[in-house]
Design a protein around this motif. Sequence first.
Motif, PDB file in Angstrom:
ATOM      1  N   ALA A  14      10.421  -3.175   9.968  1.00 24.58           N
ATOM      2  CA  ALA A  14      11.097  -4.050   9.007  1.00 24.58           C
ATOM      3  C   ALA A  14      10.125  -4.920   8.215  1.00 24.58           C
ATOM      4  O   ALA A  14      10.433  -5.345   7.099  1.00 24.58           O
ATOM      5  N   LYS A  15       8.955  -5.189   8.769  1.00 23.64           N
ATOM      6  CA  LYS A  15       7.950  -6.000   8.076  1.00 23.64           C
ATOM      7  C   LYS A  15       7.025  -5.155   7.199  1.00 23.64           C
ATOM      8  O   LYS A  15       6.097  -5.675   6.590  1.00 23.64           O
ATOM      9  N   GLY A  16       7.261  -3.850   7.157  1.00 26.05           N
ATOM     10  CA  GLY A  16       6.435  -2.966   6.348  1.00 26.05           C
ATOM     11  C   GLY A  16       5.190  -2.480   7.058  1.00 26.05           C
ATOM     12  O   GLY A  16       4.325  -1.853   6.449  1.00 26.05           O
ATOM     13  N   ARG A  17       5.104  -2.725   8.357  1.00 19.20           N
ATOM     14  CA  ARG A  17       3.934  -2.286   9.124  1.00 19.20           C
ATOM     15  C   ARG A  17       4.089  -0.831   9.538  1.00 19.20           C
ATOM     16  O   ARG A  17       5.177  -0.394   9.903  1.00 19.20           O
ATOM     17  N   VAL A  18       2.973  -0.118   9.501  1.00 21.12           N
ATOM     18  CA  VAL A  18       2.958   1.281   9.903  1.00 21.12           C
ATOM     19  C   VAL A  18       1.628   1.553  10.600  1.00 21.12           C
ATOM     20  O   VAL A  18       0.594   1.013  10.217  1.00 21.12           O
ATOM     21  N   SER A  19       1.669   2.379  11.624  1.00 24.00           N
ATOM     22  CA  SER A  19       0.438   2.759  12.328  1.00 24.00           C
ATOM     23  C   SER A  19      -0.345   3.756  11.488  1.00 24.00           C
ATOM     24  O   SER A  19       0.207   4.754  11.018  1.00 24.00           O
ATOM     25  N   LYS A  87      -5.534  -4.028   5.017  1.00 26.01           N
ATOM     26  CA  LYS A  87      -6.232  -4.363   6.263  1.00 26.01           C
ATOM     27  C   LYS A  87      -5.574  -3.620   7.424  1.00 26.01           C
ATOM     28  O   LYS A  87      -4.378  -3.368   7.403  1.00 26.01           O
ATOM     29  N   ILE A  88      -6.373  -3.293   8.403  1.00 25.79           N
ATOM     30  CA  ILE A  88      -5.869  -2.640   9.616  1.00 25.79           C
ATOM     31  C   ILE A  88      -5.964  -3.656  10.738  1.00 25.79           C
ATOM     32  O   ILE A  88      -7.029  -4.216  10.990  1.00 25.79           O
ATOM     33  N   ASP A  89      -4.837  -3.921  11.425  1.00 21.37           N
ATOM     34  CA  ASP A  89      -4.841  -4.925  12.495  1.00 21.37           C
ATOM     35  C   ASP A  89      -5.393  -4.336  13.799  1.00 21.37           C
ATOM     36  O   ASP A  89      -5.723  -3.147  13.873  1.00 21.37           O
ATOM     37  N   ALA A  90      -5.469  -5.171  14.804  1.00 23.39           N
ATOM     38  CA  ALA A  90      -6.046  -4.768  16.099  1.00 23.39           C
ATOM     39  C   ALA A  90      -5.255  -3.642  16.770  1.00 23.39           C
ATOM     40  O   ALA A  90      -5.787  -2.920  17.609  1.00 23.39           O
ATOM     41  N   ASP A  91      -3.979  -3.489  16.397  1.00 22.51           N
ATOM     42  CA  ASP A  91      -3.136  -2.426  16.959  1.00 22.51           C
ATOM     43  C   ASP A  91      -3.175  -1.149  16.128  1.00 22.51           C
ATOM     44  O   ASP A  91      -2.406  -0.212  16.385  1.00 22.51           O
ATOM     45  N   GLY A  92      -4.023  -1.114  15.097  1.00 26.02           N
ATOM     46  CA  GLY A  92      -4.150   0.085  14.271  1.00 26.02           C
ATOM     47  C   GLY A  92      -3.080   0.204  13.203  1.00 26.02           C
ATOM     48  O   GLY A  92      -2.871   1.281  12.652  1.00 26.02           O
ATOM     49  N   ARG A  93      -2.429  -0.910  12.889  1.00 25.09           N
ATOM     50  CA  ARG A  93      -1.365  -0.884  11.873  1.00 25.09           C
ATOM     51  C   ARG A  93      -1.845  -1.525  10.577  1.00 25.09           C
ATOM     52  O   ARG A  93      -2.755  -2.343  10.571  1.00 25.09           O
ATOM     53  N   THR A  94      -1.196  -1.134   9.498  1.00 26.43           N
ATOM     54  CA  THR A  94      -1.410  -1.784   8.212  1.00 26.43           C
ATOM     55  C   THR A  94      -0.044  -2.119   7.633  1.00 26.43           C
ATOM     56  O   THR A  94       0.980  -1.580   8.085  1.00 26.43           O
ATOM     57  N   ILE A  95      -0.034  -2.997   6.673  1.00 24.76           N
ATOM     58  CA  ILE A  95       1.208  -3.338   5.977  1.00 24.76           C
ATOM     59  C   ILE A  95       1.176  -2.657   4.618  1.00 24.76           C
ATOM     60  O   ILE A  95       0.232  -2.849   3.842  1.00 24.76           O
ATOM     61  N   LEU A  96       2.198  -1.850   4.346  1.00 26.47           N
ATOM     62  CA  LEU A  96       2.332  -1.242   3.030  1.00 26.47           C
ATOM     63  C   LEU A  96       2.999  -2.269   2.117  1.00 26.47           C
ATOM     64  O   LEU A  96       4.144  -2.668   2.365  1.00 26.47           O
ATOM     65  N   PRO A  97       2.310  -2.711   1.075  1.00 21.60           N
ATOM     66  CA  PRO A  97       2.903  -3.693   0.164  1.00 21.60           C
ATOM     67  C   PRO A  97       4.175  -3.157  -0.484  1.00 21.60           C
ATOM     68  O   PRO A  97       4.294  -1.948  -0.753  1.00 21.60           O
ATOM     69  N   LYS A  98       5.100  -4.037  -0.735  1.00 21.51           N
ATOM     70  CA  LYS A  98       6.399  -3.671  -1.296  1.00 21.51           C
ATOM     71  C   LYS A  98       6.240  -2.845  -2.574  1.00 21.51           C
ATOM     72  O   LYS A  98       6.912  -1.832  -2.755  1.00 21.51           O
ATOM     73  N   ARG A  99       5.347  -3.246  -3.449  1.00 17.81           N
ATOM     74  CA  ARG A  99       5.135  -2.542  -4.721  1.00 17.81           C
ATOM     75  C   ARG A  99       4.738  -1.087  -4.484  1.00 17.81           C
ATOM     76  O   ARG A  99       5.256  -0.175  -5.131  1.00 17.81           O
ATOM     77  N   LEU A 100       3.844  -0.849  -3.545  1.00 10.59           N
ATOM     78  CA  LEU A 100       3.413   0.523  -3.262  1.00 10.59           C
ATOM     79  C   LEU A 100       4.507   1.321  -2.552  1.00 10.59           C
ATOM     80  O   LEU A 100       4.709   2.498  -2.840  1.00 10.59           O
ATOM     81  N   LYS A 101       5.199   0.677  -1.609  1.00 12.20           N
ATOM     82  CA  LYS A 101       6.314   1.362  -0.923  1.00 12.20           C
ATOM     83  C   LYS A 101       7.366   1.789  -1.928  1.00 12.20           C
ATOM     84  O   LYS A 101       7.870   2.914  -1.872  1.00 12.20           O
ATOM     85  N   GLU A 102       7.708   0.899  -2.847  1.00 14.55           N
ATOM     86  CA  GLU A 102       8.731   1.226  -3.845  1.00 14.55           C
ATOM     87  C   GLU A 102       8.265   2.351  -4.759  1.00 14.55           C
ATOM     88  O   GLU A 102       9.041   3.249  -5.089  1.00 14.55           O
TER      89      GLU A 102
END
Length: 161
Positions: A14-19, A87-102
């Motif tokens: 829901a926050k746009g995070r993806v591994s 950025k890639i977090d410590a769990d190997g996830r990144t956040i896809l920005p809303k603009r790019l997701k759309e």
Amino acid sequence: MDEFAGRYDNRVDAKGRVSVPASFRAVLTKDGAEEIFCYPHPERRCLEAGGNRLVRKIHQILEEFPVLSQEREDLATFYFGESETLKIDADGRTILPKRLKEFAGIGDTAVFVGLGDKFQIWEADEYDAFRSEARDRARALRQQLGAGGRSTSGQTEKARE
């Protein structure tokens, strides 16, 4: 391996995070990239991404044009002006920005597809349709090229003339 390869379907929360696939993170690390360089594809409804190697290739393309040319400015605007650094977090996830997701139509699943020196991120149905078309084009190209530049019957085109 230092190439992006394979297909990975990963859930977007829901926050746009993806591994980011572990093998892709390993390639980025070997490339010395701590972040993902990502931009909307110029012709398809997907995202292109990679590390330092991809950025170097884009710079090589730009260097083919005079510094103050409109063509160079247009390409630089597209590749760098429309890009995001993920950025890639410590769990190997990144956040896809809303603009790019759309732009890519990505909802609750992101499909990561390795292309050697870069990778793409797709919405699943969009990728499946593209993959089917790409497979047909690849088959036709393979038949056209034949094995080692030979026709599929084993004769060169010149030998048949």
